[in-house]
Design a protein around this motif. Structure first.
Motif, PDB file in Angstrom:
ATOM      1  N   LYS A 691      31.148  23.850  -6.007  1.00 35.59           N
ATOM      2  CA  LYS A 691      32.550  24.255  -4.870  1.00 35.59           C
ATOM      3  C   LYS A 691      31.857  24.832  -3.481  1.00 35.59           C
ATOM      4  CE  LYS A 691      36.542  24.728  -7.638  1.00 35.59           C
ATOM      5  NZ  LYS A 691      37.879  25.382  -7.921  1.00 35.59           N
ATOM      6  N   TYR A 695      31.825  22.569  -0.131  1.00 33.85           N
ATOM      7  CA  TYR A 695      32.625  23.205   1.172  1.00 33.85           C
ATOM      8  C   TYR A 695      31.764  23.810   2.130  1.00 33.85           C
ATOM      9  CZ  TYR A 695      36.973  22.840  -1.425  1.00 33.85           C
ATOM     10  OH  TYR A 695      37.969  22.345  -2.120  1.00 33.85           O
ATOM     11  N   THR A 724      31.219  16.278  -8.662  1.00 31.61           N
ATOM     12  CA  THR A 724      30.076  16.925  -7.679  1.00 31.61           C
ATOM     13  C   THR A 724      29.509  15.868  -6.771  1.00 31.61           C
ATOM     14  OG1 THR A 724      30.022  18.940  -8.777  1.00 31.61           O
ATOM     15  CG2 THR A 724      28.678  18.614  -6.939  1.00 31.61           C
TER      16      THR A 724
END
Length: 891
Positions: A691, A695, A724
């Motif tokens: 993540k 991000y 991912t």
């Protein structure tokens, strides 16, 4: 009740004459039909048909002539006996369907699935098309429509929910189609009357008697057709709507209210009166939110038409209290629609509240009215507990008060005025409202969490959005430096003001010659950065400067020079403060605060701009080294400069903790349960790391350390790595392809350093790498044309890597990275034939630089060549000038 639903429909009380034949249905306590439903259904249908036949006036002579003219031929087989037989067959079919409904409570209108979701629309379209096709022929024959209406009336009074729901929908849609036909007949009748009057007013010599007779005959025909249609509509309204608008099923009640609203808008001369409006007024008190919502939307359609709204004065006076109370409805959707309806009513009774258009542009309101609105809005914003964010307040008022919120001149003049009598809290809220309205006008969609009613904007809405964005920039660009100068001391006001740059069309600086205002803005930006240390202010300033520093702007050099001056100032200050700190024997609080503030500013600009040329990493490393050696550097300074070190530490920790050298196998022992729990912890850790990559907290290139373990740890982390990879491709397709190639390069380099360049292709680790390359190739999906450029780029970069290290001159050894071509061959099936030919030419061109001894087979080159040019004859498989070798199997 089992699978068969026995809903108790609600209908009006019936006359005593009817009570003798069938029991009356109460307001919801008694069944809609008697216990012996089969016989009652036939009696109801036949009795309704007889009543409508008795009410229909007898046909006169012109009617027979009209039938002949329209070739309405009734087959001889359609006798009375056969009609009775057809009706009885229909009743038998209904009985059979009713028995089938005992086994299942589902029916098409409520069934789930994509095909059944389209059924209701198709069913309504069928009814509409049926009436449209029959409006000039079968509609007035009596037989088909009478039986259909009788059938629907009988089924709508059934205790079986499926029959009642479906027949009510069909009857209401049939009524809507008949209303359209009646409207057309009314128009034709008016035209015929005008033609008749015009012909009759002519002189005796010019008057055509035959035409007058034809027009009279046509008028009688229109009159008879209109009476026939009105008879059908009355039968449906009295037989279905009057009973079903208060049915126990909310879906049925909603259908009735929605359709009566359509009738009133389409055929207002017949339906827009208190006799029909009362049904909508009564249903405003319905217990179900969907029914109340349909009532409000129906009234919105009526009040939005000024001509229709003038005829609803009595209804408004009678039900206005209920409409006002619905603004506080417990259902949010109902309350919003009630406010919209009340806004329309307010504009009708108070026309001065509505901005009228003059010459295609909105007429200016009085400044006092606009200022009154702003003060009321600020008071509501401060006192109300329902709105904590200005964005949602602006969005809720956008449809009804958007013109007030887009009055940038009034909002900014109130902020810049010296004697505006606004407190600090009111000024901050007014700035938030200004920024939120600017965002709503520029972006055209509601804030996060507020669901939009439609996905995209129409062409007209996009044109209005572009116009609002241009007007916003034209007005606020000259005033933004003044606003920043006035509120520069308050961080809570400066941060949202700097966000306005995100909603401007910055090209206006060039097209409208506003460079002087750009200079003032850059000066204010520099003052804000030097004055503040709050992260939100520094981030907004860095982001605003980043938006201005785009090479496509003609003023790029000017903004880049201002940015360089600001960063030079910060770096020089950082160097001086660092030298003082390194030389001092003790830490002074003022020096520590100053150094920390400078590092905060540099950190904000480091996240938004490329500061490589200022070389601030070396002094940061000196400061970190001092912190490690002596521990004297305060943590405030260390937290601002070790971003890169933290990233490297985080990557190392996550990869070592989650991806060991070998996957583990699981059994049934107690220790294995502990290992499974540890696996769940590692999965959470790896998911969090991914993540951070997606991000933008960490560089996306760091994903190569995760992707290269995709095949090896597929059972434990395959789903996380696959997701991912998918998200990374959505962010940047080109960069994701480069990351996949980087993963293969890293694995190949590690293997070559461990085993050496000789015999790599026979090692099990290399075979695993080929499997990983094949999995990467499959991740591109079937969109071959969509990924064409990416795959070609991947092949070219791979060829360059395979020939990047050449053997010594005169040596017969192959390049150490040449075996990488076998990994590239796994991506060859994703190429077009034309691209394969181009890559063959590119490969031959690159191989011409490599010195090689004759008759020396190079297996990787031949394998890669076969993947680009598969042929049956091995003698033709080698490129010109390359040695022949045994053809390898390419999967």
């Amino acid at each position: 009740m089992g699978a068969r639903e026995r809903d108790r429909g609600r209908g009006p009380k019936r006359s005593p004459a009817n009570d003798k034949k069938e029991p009356a249905s109460g307001a919801g306590d008694s069944p809609s039909v008697s216990t012996n439903e089969d016989s009652d259904f036939e009696d109801n249908s036949r009795r309704n048909a007889k009543k409508r036949a008795a009410k229909r006036p007898p046909r006169a002579a012109p009617v027979a002539k009209r039938r002949k003219k329209r070739s309405r031929i009734v087959p001889s087989g359609h006798s009375k006996n056969e009609s009775v037989l057809l009706t009885s067959d229909l009743f038998d079919a209904v009985k059979a369907a009713k028995s089938d409904m005992q086994d299942s409570g589902d029916y098409p209108l409520t069934a789930s699935g994509p095909s059944w979701k389209k059924f209701q629309g198709s069913f309504c379209e069928f009814v509409k098309t049926l009436v449209y096709q029959c409006q000039y022929s079968l509609l007035y024959d009596g037989f088909p429509m009478d039986d259909l209406i009788s059938l629907l009336i009988g089924l709508s009074d059934s205790q079986v929910r499926a029959f009642r729901h479906t027949s009510t929908l069909a009857a209401m849609k049939l009524m809507t189609s008949l209303v359209r036909v009646a409207l057309q007949l009314s128009l034709h009748k008016d035209n015929n009357q005008r033609q008749y009057e015009a012909e009759r007013n002519k002189g005796p010599e010019q008057r055509a008697l035959e035409r007058l007779e034809s027009l009279l005959e046509k008028r009688k025909e229109f009159q008879e057709n209109q009476e026939e249609i009105e008879g059908m509509m009355n039968a449906i309204f009295r037989g279905v709507f009057v009973h079903r608008y208060r049915d126990i099923l909310p879906e049925i009640r909603a259908i009735c209210i929605e359709e009566i609203g359509c009738w009133m808008q389409s055929y207002s001369t017949s339906f827009l009166n208190d006799s029909y409006l009362k049904y909508i007024g009564w249903t405003l008190h319905d217990k179900h939110k969907d029914v109340r919502l349909k009532c409000l939307k129906a009234l919105e359609g009526l009040y939005s038409n000024r001509e229709l709204s003038t005829r609803m004065e009595l209804f408004t006076n009678r039900f206005k209290d209920r409409m006002v109370s619905m603004a506080m409805d417990r259902e949010c959707e109902v309350a919003v629609e009630a406010i919209r309806l009340l806004t329309l009513v307010l504009k009708i009774f108070y026309p001065e509240c509505e901005a009228k258009a003059v010459g295609g542009r909105e007429r200016r309101r009085s400044p006092q009215a606009q200022r009154t609105f702003i003060y009321l809005l600020l008071a509501f914003f401060m006192e109300s507990e329902h709105h904590n964010h200005a964005a949602y307040l602006v969005d809720s008022l956008w449809d009804c008060a958007g013109s007030y919120l887009k009055d940038w001149e009034s909002l900014t003049s109130l902020l810049l005025q010296k004697d505006q009598n606004l407190g600090d809290t009111q000024e901050r809220m007014l700035i938030e409202i200004l920024v939120s309205s600017a965002r709503q006008a520029a972006e055209g969609h509601p804030p996060v969490g507020r669901i939009a009613g439609k996905k995209g904007l129409t062409a007209k809405e996009r044109k209005l959005q572009a116009y609002d964005k241009m007007k916003l920039a034209e007005h606020l660009i000259p005033l933004l430096p003044q606003l920043l100068a006035k509120f520069s001391a308050d961080a809570e006001n400066v941060a949202p003001l700097l966000q306005l740059l995100s909603y401007f069309d910055l090209g206006i600086y060039c097209t409208q010659r506003l460079e002087k205002h750009l200079e003032l803005l850059l000066q204010q930006l520099q003052e804000v950065v030097v004055k503040h240390v709050e992260p939100e202010v520094l981030e907004a300033a860095a982001q605003g400067l980043y938006l201005l520093c785009k090479p496509e702007f003609t003023f790029f050099s000017r903004v880049d020079f201002a940015r360089s001056q600001l960063v030079d100032l910060l770096t020089d200050r950082f160097q001086q403060e660092l030298d003082d700190l390194m030389q001092s024997s003790f830490l002074d609080e003022d020096e520590v605060y100053s150094l920390t503030a400078t590092l905060k500013r540099l950190s904000a600009f480091y996240n938004a701009h490329d500061l490589t040329r200022w070389e601030i990493s070396e002094p940061c490393c000196r400061l970190l080294q001092k912190a490690v050696d002596t521990g004297e550097v305060p943590h405030q300074a260390g937290d601002r400069l070790d971003t890169q070190r933290q990233e490297m530490t985080l990557r190392t920790y996550v990869l070592e903790a989650t991806l060991p050298r070998q996957p583990q196998s699981w059994g049934q022992s107690q220790e294995d349960h502990v290992q499974i729990e540890l696996l769940h912890q590692r999965r959470r850790l790896l998911a969090g790391f991914c993540k951070l990559l997606l991000y933008g907290v960490l560089e996306l290139d760091a994903a190569s350390d995760v992707f290269k373990h995709y095949n090896k740890f597929y059972e434990d982390y395959g789903d996380i790595i696959k997701e991912t990879l998918t998200r990374a491709r959505q962010i940047d397709r080109c960069q994701c392809s480069r990351i996949l190639l980087l993963s293969l390069k890293q694995l190949y380099t590690e293997l070559m350093q461990e085993q050496g360049p000789q015999g790599l292709t026979e090692l099990p680790a290399f075979i695993e790498m080929r499997d990983l390359a094949r999995r990467f190739a499959l991740s591109f999906g079937p969109q071959q044309l969509h990924n064409r450029d990416l795959v070609v780029m991947l092949h070219k970069e791979g060829i360059k890597f395979s020939l990047s290290e050449l053997p010594p001159a005169g040596s017969s050894r192959e390049p150490p990275n040449l075996a990488f071509l076998e990994l590239l061959s796994e991506f060859s099936p994703r190429l077009f034939h034309q691209d394969k030919q181009l890559l063959l030419s590119y490969l031959e061109k690159c191989l011409q630089r490599v010195s090689k001894a004759p008759h020396q087979p190079w297996g990787p080159v031949t394998t890669y060549y076969h993947s680009l040019n598969p042929v049956e004859n091995p003698a033709e498989a080698s490129p010109q000038g390359l040695p022949h070798s045994k053809k390898r199997r390419v999967e």
